[in-house]
Design an enzyme around this catalytic site. Structure first.
Site, PDB file in Angstrom:
ATOM      1  N   ARG A   1       0.870  -1.157   0.012  1.00 56.47           N
ATOM      2  CA  ARG A   1       0.029  -0.001  -0.045  1.00 56.47           C
ATOM      3  C   ARG A   1       1.018   1.274  -0.072  1.00 56.47           C
ATOM      4  O   ARG A   1       0.212   2.432   0.040  1.00 56.47           O
ATOM      5  CB  ARG A   1      -0.885   0.018   1.329  1.00 56.47           C
ATOM      6  CG  ARG A   1      -1.980  -1.031   1.208  1.00 56.47           C
ATOM      7  CD  ARG A   1      -3.223  -0.816   2.101  1.00 56.47           C
ATOM      8  NE  ARG A   1      -2.636  -0.806   3.397  1.00 56.47           N
ATOM      9  CZ  ARG A   1      -3.465  -0.037   4.487  1.00 56.47           C
ATOM     10  NH1 ARG A   1      -4.676   0.120   4.186  1.00 56.47           N
ATOM     11  NH2 ARG A   1      -3.143  -0.184   5.627  1.00 56.47           N
ATOM     12  N   ASP A   2       2.088   1.198  -0.035  1.00 58.70           N
ATOM     13  CA  ASP A   2       2.850   2.556  -0.180  1.00 58.70           C
ATOM     14  C   ASP A   2       4.187   2.398  -1.072  1.00 58.70           C
ATOM     15  O   ASP A   2       5.317   2.682  -0.666  1.00 58.70           O
ATOM     16  CB  ASP A   2       3.334   2.767   1.356  1.00 58.70           C
ATOM     17  CG  ASP A   2       3.649   4.389   1.315  1.00 58.70           C
ATOM     18  OD1 ASP A   2       3.578   5.220   0.221  1.00 58.70           O
ATOM     19  OD2 ASP A   2       4.431   4.673   2.378  1.00 58.70           O
ATOM     20  N   LEU A   3       4.074   1.479  -1.862  1.00 58.58           N
ATOM     21  CA  LEU A   3       5.208   1.427  -2.943  1.00 58.58           C
ATOM     22  C   LEU A   3       5.588   2.802  -3.640  1.00 58.58           C
ATOM     23  O   LEU A   3       4.782   3.500  -4.093  1.00 58.58           O
ATOM     24  CB  LEU A   3       4.752   0.261  -3.969  1.00 58.58           C
ATOM     25  CG  LEU A   3       4.844  -0.884  -3.585  1.00 58.58           C
ATOM     26  CD1 LEU A   3       4.083  -1.833  -4.269  1.00 58.58           C
ATOM     27  CD2 LEU A   3       6.309  -1.396  -3.325  1.00 58.58           C
TER      28      LEU A   3
ATOM     29  N   THR B   1       1.034   7.104  -0.571  1.00 60.48           N
ATOM     30  CA  THR B   1       1.616   8.397  -1.114  1.00 60.48           C
ATOM     31  C   THR B   1       0.885   8.758  -2.408  1.00 60.48           C
ATOM     32  O   THR B   1       0.662   7.996  -3.168  1.00 60.48           O
ATOM     33  CB  THR B   1       3.143   8.071  -1.356  1.00 60.48           C
ATOM     34  OG1 THR B   1       3.789   7.545  -0.037  1.00 60.48           O
ATOM     35  CG2 THR B   1       3.660   9.341  -1.739  1.00 60.48           C
TER      36      THR B   1
END
Length: 236
Positions: free
Chosen positions: A21-23, A71
């Site tokens: 969920r935050d690559l 992000t």
């Protein structure tokens, strides 16, 4: 090489029911290890969520609640809309934007403010690599499919992306062998360490693990789990 390793780590996480969920570039660490250059560690599973069983609507709604997590520059379009569409393709989309940045040297989604970024994320057209850039057609096709806005057109799993990447590299090698430009020293040997060790484990086998074992495991603690999964790319 960087993309393959990151996909392998992400595939391992997805096989265990974990969405990152935050690559983004800041969460992909490149390092050298025992003479092997450009090794990858996928970091910061701090907002990841472990899902037990099927990724049903109730479980997925628990991932985000009423908050937008991640992000903005690298969030998949469906994440802005509803959590019932959140899954492996969402992580793949984010990684596709990172791959775009690797090739172009600049973010795919630009903007100096959150509003500018949100506006671009809500456009109706998919992001594409510029036609004038000298990027092999096979690689361009893979990246393009990773960042398709529509879920039906996007890759469903990291395993499928890896398959197409290897197929493209194989065809590139065969083309170079047939041409005078081939140099054996340029052949890239696939690194056996970048293959996720869970690829051969089916979901049925994973479901046979007793719940009590999982709950008693140190990985059950959220803090320890985050630190452990940060080394997922080198777990083999």
């Amino acid at each position: 090489k960087i993309l393959r390793q990151t996909l392998s780590s992400l595939h391992e996480a997805h096989a265990l029911g974990v969405l990152h969920r935050d690559l983004k570039p800041a969460n992909i660490m490149i390092y050298d290890h025992v003479g092997r250059t450009d090794q990858v560690k996928l970091l910061d599973f701090g907002i990841a969520k472990i899902l037990r069983g099927e990724m049903n609507l109730e479980a997925l709604e628990g991932l985000t609640g009423n908050n937008l997590v991640g992000t903005p520059r690298y969030i998949a379009p469906e994440v802005y809309q509803s959590s019932d569409q959140l899954g492996a393709p969402s992580d793949i989309y984010s990684l596709g934007l990172v791959a775009y940045e690797l090739l172009m040297g600049e973010p795919a989604v630009k903007g100096n403010s959150a509003i500018d970024i949100f506006r671009q994320q809500f456009t109706t057209q998919s992001i594409c690599l510029p036609d004038e850039c000298d990027i092999p057609d096979g690689l361009r096709k893979v990246i393009g499919k990773m960042i398709e806005r529509g879920l039906q057109e996007r890759y469903e799993s990291c395993e499928h992306v890896l398959w197409d990447l290897r197929g493209w590299q194989q065809s590139e090698l065969e083309e170079r062998v047939r041409s005078d430009a081939f140099d054996p020293q340029d052949v890239e040997i696939f690194d056996p360490y970048d293959v996720a060790p869970t690829q051969a484990i089916s979901g049925d086998i994973l479901q046979q693990i007793p719940v009590s074992y999982v709950e008693d495991s140190p990985l059950h603690d959220d803090h320890v789990m985050s630190d452990s999964f940060s080394d997922i790319g080198d777990s083999s």
